[in-house]
Scaffold this active site. Structure first.
Site, mmCIF file in Angstrom:
data_model
loop_
_atom_site.group_PDB
_atom_site.id
_atom_site.type_symbol
_atom_site.label_atom_id
_atom_site.label_comp_id
_atom_site.label_asym_id
_atom_site.label_seq_id
_atom_site.Cartn_x
_atom_site.Cartn_y
_atom_site.Cartn_z
ATOM 1 N N ASN A 144 15.149 -44.237 10.088
ATOM 2 C CA ASN A 144 16.585 -44.453 10.325
ATOM 3 C C ASN A 144 17.344 -44.716 9.033
ATOM 4 O O ASN A 144 18.413 -44.150 8.798
ATOM 5 C CB ASN A 144 16.794 -45.605 11.310
ATOM 6 N N THR A 147 62.130 -20.703 3.154
ATOM 7 C CA THR A 147 61.953 -21.733 4.182
ATOM 8 C C THR A 147 62.085 -20.965 5.481
ATOM 9 O O THR A 147 62.843 -19.984 5.552
ATOM 10 C CB THR A 147 63.028 -22.842 4.109
ATOM 11 N N HIS A 148 61.311 -21.336 6.472
ATOM 12 C CA HIS A 148 61.256 -20.607 7.755
ATOM 13 C C HIS A 148 60.851 -19.145 7.539
ATOM 14 O O HIS A 148 61.206 -18.278 8.328
ATOM 15 C CB HIS A 148 62.597 -20.657 8.495
ATOM 16 N N SER A 186 38.549 0.916 5.613
ATOM 17 C CA SER A 186 38.378 1.026 7.061
ATOM 18 C C SER A 186 37.396 2.152 7.333
ATOM 19 O O SER A 186 37.323 3.118 6.575
ATOM 20 C CB SER A 186 39.726 1.340 7.700
ATOM 21 N N LYS A 211 43.187 2.838 4.006
ATOM 22 C CA LYS A 211 43.248 1.384 4.115
ATOM 23 C C LYS A 211 42.639 0.630 2.940
ATOM 24 O O LYS A 211 41.636 1.043 2.366
ATOM 25 C CB LYS A 211 42.529 0.936 5.390
ATOM 26 N N ASN A 264 41.987 -3.472 2.720
ATOM 27 C CA ASN A 264 42.181 -4.700 3.496
ATOM 28 C C ASN A 264 41.774 -5.949 2.712
ATOM 29 O O ASN A 264 40.752 -5.946 2.023
ATOM 30 C CB ASN A 264 41.355 -4.645 4.787
ATOM 31 N N GLU A 299 41.168 -13.114 4.495
ATOM 32 C CA GLU A 299 41.158 -13.284 5.955
ATOM 33 C C GLU A 299 39.959 -14.127 6.393
ATOM 34 O O GLU A 299 40.065 -14.968 7.292
ATOM 35 C CB GLU A 299 41.101 -11.929 6.650
ATOM 36 N N LYS A 303 23.686 -33.193 11.164
ATOM 37 C CA LYS A 303 23.337 -32.373 10.001
ATOM 38 C C LYS A 303 23.875 -30.959 9.988
ATOM 39 O O LYS A 303 24.440 -30.503 8.985
ATOM 40 C CB LYS A 303 21.819 -32.334 9.843
HETATM 41 N N1 ARG Z 1 15.286 -36.446 12.383
HETATM 42 C C1 ARG Z 1 15.940 -37.691 12.595
HETATM 43 C C2 ARG Z 1 17.456 -37.542 12.349
HETATM 44 O O1 ARG Z 1 17.817 -36.613 11.733
HETATM 45 C C3 ARG Z 1 15.401 -38.715 11.682
HETATM 46 C C4 ARG Z 1 15.519 -40.113 12.178
HETATM 47 C C5 ARG Z 1 14.597 -40.307 13.303
HETATM 48 N N2 ARG Z 1 14.609 -41.626 13.777
HETATM 49 C C6 ARG Z 1 14.122 -41.979 14.980
HETATM 50 N N3 ARG Z 1 14.217 -43.222 15.288
HETATM 51 N N4 ARG Z 1 13.602 -41.118 15.788
HETATM 52 O O2 ARG Z 1 18.234 -38.328 12.796
#
Ligand code: ARG
Length: 456
Positions: free
Chosen positions: A110, A155-156, A277, A283, A285, A290, A325
């Site tokens: 953790n 503006t606008h 294109s 074309k 582009n 974009e 993540k």
């Molecule tokens: N893979 C977990 C994450 O990205 C790691 C932490 C896991 N902790 C746990 N108590 N299972 O959050």
């Protein structure tokens, strides 16, 4: 294979549940941060006499080797491992045995994962800052190259007042400067070490969190272990900064797309940053711009996704947090590639000064200056405004512009008009006279170019 955490449970997890639970497919990119963090942890443990110096040496040199092996490709990250933390620890223990099993003392995944994310985002803040600087440099160079080109200001999206192209484009450089400052500010809160918070409550071992934090280049430590393992506001803040960068890029992109159109023709993108294109041979582009505009949506999505994931989560760690993540990585990758593409795209685009000047002649953009002229002759602004407005209406009915009206025609509207009116309404003078600080005069542009010099 039974899990490292087998104990209370058998550790024999259903195949589908196992792959559902696994994060190695995406957190593998944290290998460097994870290994670096573990090396500092081993050093701290031995410094505090929690493990022996010999064990720490063995752990650290094996971790160094693991890092090299992953980087050279000699060690492949096992897609069946649960996450990068488990993978590194598993390989370490396979390689050095007993000592490897001691690394996870006074630590939890953790605080480990919170640490890895902070180390990762600290690097990202630095590399994205470098890319922002590169973009600012290209914008600044473009402004320098085209310093005196006049274009319509809007503006606008209606013609408003003439401005220098350099002034216009430098507005974006100012936005990217603030994006750098936002990242700097956010980096200060990223750079606080959570390691040593352990699972949630701290530890019974005599650890030295300050030592470990300093070894990893952190400015300070999280003072509350529950907070250390369970908040991701640094990720949210970072995603906020990423979203703002994308919003700025998207607005700039929109301008470039419009300006590349036949209706505007203000710029021409280099062939190397345009596409054709498959059916229309004529074309050209502006796909890169974009795509930057389009990718803004996914970065906003990354921010909203994480805000929503965290909403209502009780303390402390919850597995929901593993969902932080992919969005964060996606935002980093997206912003990186957009900035990488935009800098050379701007460098290679051609500015069509003639088209800008021709457009600037339309739309009575000097009508304010005409009113100001009358004010200078003694009229109150509201009265001058009215006269100037009726002159514009008259021009529209008679197919004229302010520059093509005769002095006689002007005199019919006010006896205050003299031959100097033409000088007062020339677009060059309209621009040159806007000498208020931050206005569109050349002196102001020069000042901005100077200021931006500190950021490139
Ligand atoms: N893979 C977990 C994450 O990205 C790691 C932490 C896991 N902790 C746990 N108590 N299972 O959050």
């Amino acid at each position: 294979m039974a899990k490292m955490w087998a104990g209370r449970t058998s550790g024999e997890v259903n195949g589908l549940a196992d792959s559902f639970n696994s994060s190695i497919g995406f957190d593998c990119r944290l290998y460097r941060q994870d290994i670096t963090g573990s090396m500092a942890h081993a050093a701290m443990l031995s410094q505090q006499g929690i493990i022996s110096q010999n064990d720490a040496d063995a752990i650290i040199s094996a971790l160094e080797q693991i890092l090299k092996d992953i980087e050279s490709g000699a060690l492949e990250i096992d897609p069946k491992a649960e996450d990068i933390h488990m993978f590194v620890e598993q390989v370490l223990t396979q390689r050095i045995g007993e000592a490897g099993k001691k690394l996870h003392t006074a630590r939890s995944r953790n605080d480990q994962v919170a640490l890895d994310m902070r180390l990762y985002l600290r690097d990202q803040a630095d590399s994205i800052t470098a890319l922002l600087k590169a973009l600012i440099k290209e914008i600044r160079d473009k402004a320098v190259e085209n310093k005196t080109v006049i274009m319509p200001g809007y503006t606008h999206l209606q013609h408003a007042q003439p401005v220098l192209f350099s002034h216009y484009i430098l507005a974006y450089a100012m936005m990217f400067v603030r994006d750098i400052q936002r990242l700097e500010d956010c980096r200060r809160r990223i750079n606080v070490s959570p390691i040593g918070s352990c699972a949630l409550a701290g530890t019974t071992y005599d650890t030295d969190r300050e030592y470990e934090a300093a070894k990893l280049g952190f400015d300070s430590i999280c003072l509350n272990s529950l907070d250390g393992v369970s908040d991701r506001d640094f990720c949210i803040e970072f995603l906020g900064a990423m979203s703002t960068i994308m919003m700025h890029l998207s607005r700039l992109s929109e301008e470039l797309i419009l300006w590349s159109s036949q209706e505007f023709g203000f710029i021409e993108m280099s062939d190397s940053f345009s596409t054709g294109s498959s059916i229309m041979p004529q074309k050209k582009n502006p796909d890169m711009a974009e795509l930057c505009r389009g990718k803004t949506g996914r970065v906003y999505g990354d921010l909203m996704g994480l805000l929503t994931t965290l909403k209502g989560l009780p303390l402390a760690y919850n597995k929901d947090m593993q969902e932080d993540k992919e969005g964060v990585f996606d935002a980093c990758d997206t912003v990186t590639v957009c900035l990488q593409v935009c800098a050379p795209m701007i460098k290679t685009m051609k500015v069509n000064a003639k088209a800008m000047a021709a457009a600037a002649q339309k739309g009575f953009m000097n009508a304010t200056d005409l009113a100001d002229y009358l004010v200078n002759k003694g009229l109150a602004f509201r009265d001058a405004y009215k006269i100037s407005g009726s002159i514009v209406a008259w021009c529209l009915q008679n197919g004229k512009i302010l520059e093509t009206m005769s002095l006689e025609e002007y005199s019919a509207f006010s006896p205050l008009f003299g031959a100097d009116v033409y000088e007062a309404i020339s677009l060059e003078n309209c621009v040159a006279r806007r000498i208020s600080a931050g206005g569109t005069s050349l002196a102001s542009v020069e000042k901005q170019i100077g200021y931006l010099g500190d950021f490139v």
